[in-house]
Design a protein around this motif. Structure first.
Motif, PDB file in Angstrom:
ATOM      1  N   TRP A   1      30.336  34.560  40.443  1.00 20.42           N
ATOM      2  CA  TRP A   1      31.372  35.540  40.784  1.00 20.42           C
ATOM      3  C   TRP A   1      32.791  34.951  40.769  1.00 20.42           C
ATOM      4  CZ3 TRP A   1      34.497  35.390  45.258  1.00 20.42           C
ATOM      5  CH2 TRP A   1      35.311  36.526  45.432  1.00 20.42           C
ATOM      6  N   ASN A   2      32.951  33.739  41.309  1.00 19.64           N
ATOM      7  CA  ASN A   2      34.274  33.168  41.554  1.00 19.64           C
ATOM      8  C   ASN A   2      35.110  33.081  40.263  1.00 19.64           C
ATOM      9  OD1 ASN A   2      36.486  31.719  42.299  1.00 19.64           O
ATOM     10  ND2 ASN A   2      35.351  30.026  43.262  1.00 19.64           N
ATOM     11  N   PRO A   3      36.158  33.898  40.149  1.00 22.25           N
ATOM     12  CA  PRO A   3      36.929  33.906  38.896  1.00 22.25           C
ATOM     13  C   PRO A   3      37.643  32.579  38.627  1.00 22.25           C
ATOM     14  CG  PRO A   3      37.852  35.473  40.505  1.00 22.25           C
ATOM     15  CD  PRO A   3      36.630  34.899  41.125  1.00 22.25           C
ATOM     16  N   ASP A   4      37.883  31.774  39.681  1.00 21.88           N
ATOM     17  CA  ASP A   4      38.575  30.487  39.489  1.00 21.88           C
ATOM     18  C   ASP A   4      37.779  29.495  38.650  1.00 21.88           C
ATOM     19  OD1 ASP A   4      40.596  31.408  41.069  1.00 21.88           O
ATOM     20  OD2 ASP A   4      39.938  30.347  42.887  1.00 21.88           O
ATOM     21  N   VAL A   5      36.460  29.632  38.640  1.00 20.17           N
ATOM     22  CA  VAL A   5      35.640  28.635  37.928  1.00 20.17           C
ATOM     23  C   VAL A   5      34.971  29.198  36.670  1.00 20.17           C
ATOM     24  CG1 VAL A   5      35.195  27.357  40.081  1.00 20.17           C
ATOM     25  CG2 VAL A   5      33.505  29.044  39.293  1.00 20.17           C
ATOM     26  N   ARG A   6      35.252  30.458  36.355  1.00 22.43           N
ATOM     27  CA  ARG A   6      34.518  31.091  35.253  1.00 22.43           C
ATOM     28  C   ARG A   6      34.684  30.350  33.925  1.00 22.43           C
ATOM     29  NH1 ARG A   6      35.533  36.921  35.496  1.00 22.43           N
ATOM     30  NH2 ARG A   6      34.495  36.607  37.488  1.00 22.43           N
ATOM     31  N   MET A   7      35.905  29.872  33.648  1.00 20.47           N
ATOM     32  CA  MET A   7      36.145  29.177  32.381  1.00 20.47           C
ATOM     33  C   MET A   7      35.355  27.861  32.288  1.00 20.47           C
ATOM     34  SD  MET A   7      38.136  31.132  30.619  1.00 20.47           S
ATOM     35  CE  MET A   7      38.767  30.180  29.262  1.00 20.47           C
ATOM     36  N   GLU A   8      34.901  27.352  33.442  1.00 18.84           N
ATOM     37  CA  GLU A   8      34.171  26.075  33.441  1.00 18.84           C
ATOM     38  C   GLU A   8      32.745  26.212  32.916  1.00 18.84           C
ATOM     39  OE1 GLU A   8      34.534  24.052  37.251  1.00 18.84           O
ATOM     40  OE2 GLU A   8      36.649  24.630  37.348  1.00 18.84           O
ATOM     41  N   TRP A   9      32.165  27.410  33.025  1.00 17.66           N
ATOM     42  CA  TRP A   9      30.771  27.539  32.568  1.00 17.66           C
ATOM     43  C   TRP A   9      30.572  28.616  31.505  1.00 17.66           C
ATOM     44  CZ3 TRP A   9      29.039  32.416  33.119  1.00 17.66           C
ATOM     45  CH2 TRP A   9      29.619  33.200  34.120  1.00 17.66           C
ATOM     46  N   GLU A  10      31.498  29.562  31.395  1.00 12.37           N
ATOM     47  CA  GLU A  10      31.309  30.695  30.485  1.00 12.37           C
ATOM     48  C   GLU A  10      31.764  30.304  29.078  1.00 12.37           C
ATOM     49  OE1 GLU A  10      30.339  33.275  28.805  1.00 12.37           O
ATOM     50  OE2 GLU A  10      30.625  34.855  30.318  1.00 12.37           O
ATOM     51  N   GLY A  11      30.794  30.138  28.178  1.00 14.48           N
ATOM     52  CA  GLY A  11      31.094  29.638  26.838  1.00 14.48           C
ATOM     53  C   GLY A  11      31.566  30.684  25.849  1.00 14.48           C
ATOM     54  N   THR A  12      31.591  31.953  26.232  1.00 16.57           N
ATOM     55  CA  THR A  12      31.984  32.990  25.263  1.00 16.57           C
ATOM     56  C   THR A  12      33.437  33.434  25.444  1.00 16.57           C
ATOM     57  OG1 THR A  12      31.451  35.001  26.515  1.00 16.57           O
ATOM     58  CG2 THR A  12      29.598  33.888  25.439  1.00 16.57           C
ATOM     59  N   LEU A  13      34.140  32.758  26.364  1.00 18.70           N
ATOM     60  CA  LEU A  13      35.495  33.237  26.683  1.00 18.70           C
ATOM     61  C   LEU A  13      36.630  32.536  25.957  1.00 18.70           C
ATOM     62  CD1 LEU A  13      35.486  33.781  30.557  1.00 18.70           C
ATOM     63  CD2 LEU A  13      35.292  35.487  28.748  1.00 18.70           C
ATOM     64  N   GLU A  14      37.610  33.335  25.637  1.00 14.52           N
ATOM     65  CA  GLU A  14      38.870  32.830  25.105  1.00 14.52           C
ATOM     66  C   GLU A  14      39.839  32.727  26.297  1.00 14.52           C
ATOM     67  OE1 GLU A  14      38.995  33.272  21.262  1.00 14.52           O
ATOM     68  OE2 GLU A  14      40.326  31.609  21.695  1.00 14.52           O
TER      69      GLU A  14
ATOM     70  N   ILE B   1      23.827  39.118  45.497  1.00 18.73           N
ATOM     71  CA  ILE B   1      24.003  39.809  44.220  1.00 18.73           C
ATOM     72  C   ILE B   1      25.461  39.752  43.761  1.00 18.73           C
ATOM     73  CG2 ILE B   1      24.161  42.048  45.446  1.00 18.73           C
ATOM     74  CD1 ILE B   1      23.057  43.345  42.841  1.00 18.73           C
ATOM     75  N   VAL B   2      25.620  39.654  42.449  1.00 21.54           N
ATOM     76  CA  VAL B   2      26.941  39.835  41.837  1.00 21.54           C
ATOM     77  C   VAL B   2      26.776  40.897  40.779  1.00 21.54           C
ATOM     78  CG1 VAL B   2      28.779  38.816  40.424  1.00 21.54           C
ATOM     79  CG2 VAL B   2      27.662  37.445  42.190  1.00 21.54           C
ATOM     80  N   CYS B   3      27.716  41.818  40.742  1.00 24.05           N
ATOM     81  CA  CYS B   3      27.677  42.824  39.693  1.00 24.05           C
ATOM     82  C   CYS B   3      29.033  42.854  38.983  1.00 24.05           C
ATOM     83  CB  CYS B   3      27.339  44.178  40.307  1.00 24.05           C
ATOM     84  SG  CYS B   3      27.237  45.451  39.060  1.00 24.05           S
ATOM     85  N   ASN B   4      28.979  42.895  37.669  1.00 24.72           N
ATOM     86  CA  ASN B   4      30.185  43.052  36.832  1.00 24.72           C
ATOM     87  C   ASN B   4      30.060  44.388  36.122  1.00 24.72           C
ATOM     88  OD1 ASN B   4      30.808  40.415  37.550  1.00 24.72           O
ATOM     89  ND2 ASN B   4      30.057  39.523  35.649  1.00 24.72           N
ATOM     90  N   TYR B   5      31.021  45.274  36.356  1.00 24.14           N
ATOM     91  CA  TYR B   5      30.870  46.642  35.869  1.00 24.14           C
ATOM     92  C   TYR B   5      32.190  47.140  35.272  1.00 24.14           C
ATOM     93  CZ  TYR B   5      29.042  51.434  36.054  1.00 24.14           C
ATOM     94  OH  TYR B   5      28.589  52.696  35.752  1.00 24.14           O
ATOM     95  N   SER B   6      32.135  47.598  34.036  1.00 26.90           N
ATOM     96  CA  SER B   6      33.359  47.994  33.328  1.00 26.90           C
ATOM     97  C   SER B   6      34.063  49.189  33.952  1.00 26.90           C
ATOM     98  CB  SER B   6      33.031  48.342  31.880  1.00 26.90           C
ATOM     99  OG  SER B   6      32.773  47.169  31.157  1.00 26.90           O
ATOM    100  N   ILE B   7      35.397  49.146  33.889  1.00 28.84           N
ATOM    101  CA  ILE B   7      36.197  50.291  34.314  1.00 28.84           C
ATOM    102  C   ILE B   7      37.055  50.727  33.121  1.00 28.84           C
ATOM    103  CG2 ILE B   7      36.193  49.781  36.776  1.00 28.84           C
ATOM    104  CD1 ILE B   7      38.962  48.513  36.472  1.00 28.84           C
ATOM    105  N   PRO B   8      37.421  51.992  33.078  1.00 28.88           N
ATOM    106  CA  PRO B   8      38.145  52.478  31.899  1.00 28.88           C
ATOM    107  C   PRO B   8      39.566  51.944  31.773  1.00 28.88           C
ATOM    108  CG  PRO B   8      37.741  54.279  33.460  1.00 28.88           C
ATOM    109  CD  PRO B   8      37.019  53.090  33.986  1.00 28.88           C
ATOM    110  N   ASP B   9      40.260  51.764  32.882  1.00 31.44           N
ATOM    111  CA  ASP B   9      41.635  51.279  32.771  1.00 31.44           C
ATOM    112  C   ASP B   9      42.130  50.673  34.078  1.00 31.44           C
ATOM    113  OD1 ASP B   9      42.220  53.531  34.420  1.00 31.44           O
ATOM    114  OD2 ASP B   9      42.199  54.771  32.611  1.00 31.44           O
ATOM    115  N   HIS B  10      43.262  50.003  33.948  1.00 36.99           N
ATOM    116  CA  HIS B  10      43.923  49.442  35.130  1.00 36.99           C
ATOM    117  C   HIS B  10      45.391  49.296  34.756  1.00 36.99           C
ATOM    118  CE1 HIS B  10      45.232  46.652  38.201  1.00 36.99           C
ATOM    119  NE2 HIS B  10      44.211  47.094  38.908  1.00 36.99           N
ATOM    120  N   ASP B  11      46.284  49.625  35.683  1.00 40.37           N
ATOM    121  CA  ASP B  11      47.706  49.630  35.294  1.00 40.37           C
ATOM    122  C   ASP B  11      48.251  48.253  34.916  1.00 40.37           C
ATOM    123  OD1 ASP B  11      47.712  48.725  37.867  1.00 40.37           O
ATOM    124  OD2 ASP B  11      48.844  50.400  38.715  1.00 40.37           O
TER     125      ASP B  11
END
Ligand code: 16C
Length: 257
Positions: A93-106, A159-169
């Motif tokens: 969940w922690n967005p601060d460390v996501r780039m450390e393990w997520e290999g599909t991200l730019e 549990i962690v859930c990632n769920y798309s939203i249509p928009d954000h300002d």
């Protein structure tokens, strides 16, 4: 050399710190309740096709199309020793460390915090030839779901859930194709001997059972063969890399129950 006496009980954390008045409160509760229901049942029957089988890790898919687009639901189960469900979910969940393990991200950025346990992320994924680059905009929430019955050693989930939203300002304009996702990581920790026994609990005594479910709609054209080849390779890679990352991060830290 007597073992120190310690009784471990999972903390009775609040269900979510998100205010019931929040506009996403209802959606988040419903989506999370649904994932817990399915993870608990672990309904993997013969409609699910095993696409990767490696030690304790099993990855399944179900071929499905929607408006001509491949939207194959994916489900995976994994069992990992030495880490807890709280730890697995914390790092997922922690967005601060996501780039450390997520290999599909730019790139990845947090656009908003709904509450301490819920934020909105915008991320751009690596381009897959020959398709247009993908991006995602979603809320992500971490939650402890304690055993409801005080006396029973019943299930206790993180549990962690990632769920798309249509928009954000605050969402930047882009030419990327927006994927739509509903992803959940549900974890249950077991202890051997059980937590009700006296004695110190070390990492050798804990095992985490992980259920990962992903429903991803590519949001626009992508050749079915490329898409199926990409996810068949990427999901197992992710599960291996991410769980190894959690083991490395936690091995010298106190256990986070
Ligand atoms: O759950 C995972 N990660 C979370 C945090 O990022 C979040 C992400 C969900 C994955 C969304 C799919 C992204 C597709 C982008 C294109 C793939 C790039 C591959 C790069 C290869 C170097 O919940 C862990 C995610 C594990 C990896 C999933 C890969 C799934 C591919 C699905 C195909 C989408 C269509 C892409 C067009 C060809």
């Amino acid at each position: 050399n007597k073992l120190s006496i310690q009784k471990i009980k999972p903390p009775k954390a609040p269900k979510t710190s998100l205010s019931p008045k929040h506009k996403y409160y209802k959606e988040i509760n419903e989506v999370i309740a649904e994932h817990i229901k399915y993870a608990a049942k672990l309904d993997i029957d013969n409609t699910w096709e095993l696409i990767h089988d490696e030690g304790e890790m099993k990855v399944f898919k179900r071929e499905m199309e929607e408006d001509g687009m491949v939207v194959d639901p994916l489900k995976a189960v994994h069992t990992v020793k030495g880490i807890t469900g709280h730890e697995v979910c914390h790092y997922f969940w922690n967005p601060d460390v996501r780039m450390e393990w997520e290999g599909t991200l730019e790139s990845a950025q947090v656009l908003d915090w709904f509450s301490e346990d819920t934020c909105v992320c915008y991320q751009i994924h690596k381009k897959v030839w020959p398709t247009t680059q993908r991006e995602a905009l979603f809320w992500t929430q971490i939650r402890h779901v304690p055993n409801e019955d005080e006396d029973e050693d019943g299930p206790d989930y993180w549990i962690v859930c990632n769920y798309s939203i249509p928009d954000h300002d605050k969402c930047p304009a882009s030419k990327n194709v927006r994927i739509n996702m509903n992803v959940a990581m549900v974890c249950e920790t077991s202890m051997e001997p059980p937590s009700s026994h006296d004695g110190e609990i070390t990492r050798d005594h804990i095992t985490c059972r992980i259920t990962y479910a992903a429903n991803v709609n590519p949001g626009g054209w992508a050749p079915a063969s490329v898409l199926r080849a990409v996810y068949k390779r990427e999901y197992p890679k992710f599960l291996k890399r991410f769980t190894q990352y959690v083991m490395d991060q936690t091995k010298d830290k106190p256990i986070m129950f």
